[in-house]
Design a protein around this motif. Structure first.
Motif, short mmCIF file in Angstrom:
data_model
loop_
_atom_site.label_atom_id
_atom_site.label_comp_id
_atom_site.label_asym_id
_atom_site.label_seq_id
_atom_site.Cartn_x
_atom_site.Cartn_y
_atom_site.Cartn_z
N UNK A 1 0.72 -1.41 -0.11
CA UNK A 1 0.16 0.03 0.16
C UNK A 1 0.78 1.25 0.07
N UNK A 2 1.89 1.15 0.60
CA UNK A 2 2.72 2.21 0.53
C UNK A 2 3.87 2.28 -0.30
N UNK A 3 4.00 1.43 -1.07
CA UNK A 3 5.10 1.23 -2.07
C UNK A 3 5.29 2.32 -2.84
N UNK A 4 6.30 2.57 -3.60
CA UNK A 4 6.56 3.41 -4.66
C UNK A 4 5.45 3.12 -5.63
N UNK A 5 5.42 1.82 -6.23
CA UNK A 5 4.50 1.51 -7.21
C UNK A 5 3.13 1.85 -6.89
N UNK A 6 2.66 1.78 -5.93
CA UNK A 6 1.49 2.24 -5.45
C UNK A 6 0.99 3.52 -5.54
N UNK A 7 2.20 4.36 -5.30
CA UNK A 7 1.99 5.77 -5.22
C UNK A 7 2.13 6.30 -6.64
N UNK A 8 3.01 5.53 -7.50
CA UNK A 8 2.99 6.09 -8.74
C UNK A 8 1.98 5.70 -9.59
#
Length: 165
Positions: A23-30
């Motif tokens: 949920x807090x990964x860079x991929x999710x944020x991107x």
């Protein structure tokens, strides 16, 4: 270097730790950056097209443009909301996104079918209705899955908080 704080107690099960890290990964944020940009850019593009029309548009076209701008801004708002949270949302972002998708697909299906019925052939109205039903059903399934995932993550969190109390 300290471990990231995912809003769950130390010693959490690997399953919950993986879910919260995703949920807090860079991929999710991107992904949210992309959703926000797509929604915001679409809203701005439609607003610019509308504002630069040399003559007044028909009322129906103005209503559709306003609706499309609202949908774009809604997706941008969901993305901004998700990106500004510093802690995991326990799939609340997925529930909100699925609700928005369900609302938009339902309204689009109903309005599209009504317009096709009035202005088109029976085949066009039926095709539009079937597409609207398919999109709404898909959004409904996504909402059910998001709610289920959220319930499961909250259950795991609550079990952990109970164990630590």
């Amino acid at each position: 270097m300290s471990e990231p704080d995912y809003g769950a107690p130390r010693g959490m099960p690997a399953e919950l730790e993986r879910a919260l890290a995703a949920e807090v990964s860079l991929r999710s944020r991107m992904r949210y950056v992309a959703v926000g940009l797509a929604g915001g850019c679409a809203a701005v593009l439609i607003a610019v097209l509308w504002a630069t029309e040399p003559q007044a548009l028909p009322v129906r076209t103005q209503a559709v443009f306003a609706g499309l701008i609202a949908v774009g801004l809604a997706w941008a708002a969901v993305a901004a909301w998700a990106l500004t949270r510093r802690r995991p949302l326990y799939a609340q972002d997925q529930v909100v996104g699925a609700r928005l998708a369900l609302a938009v697909s339902t309204v689009t299906g109903i309005v599209g079918t009504a317009l096709a019925s009035v202005r088109g052939t029976t085949t066009a109205a039926l095709t539009t209705a079937l597409v609207g039903i398919a999109l709404t059903a898909t959004a409904g399934v996504l909402l059910a899955r998001a709610r289920s995932r959220r319930r499961e993550l909250l259950r795991l969190r609550d079990v952990l908080h109970g164990d630590c109390a």
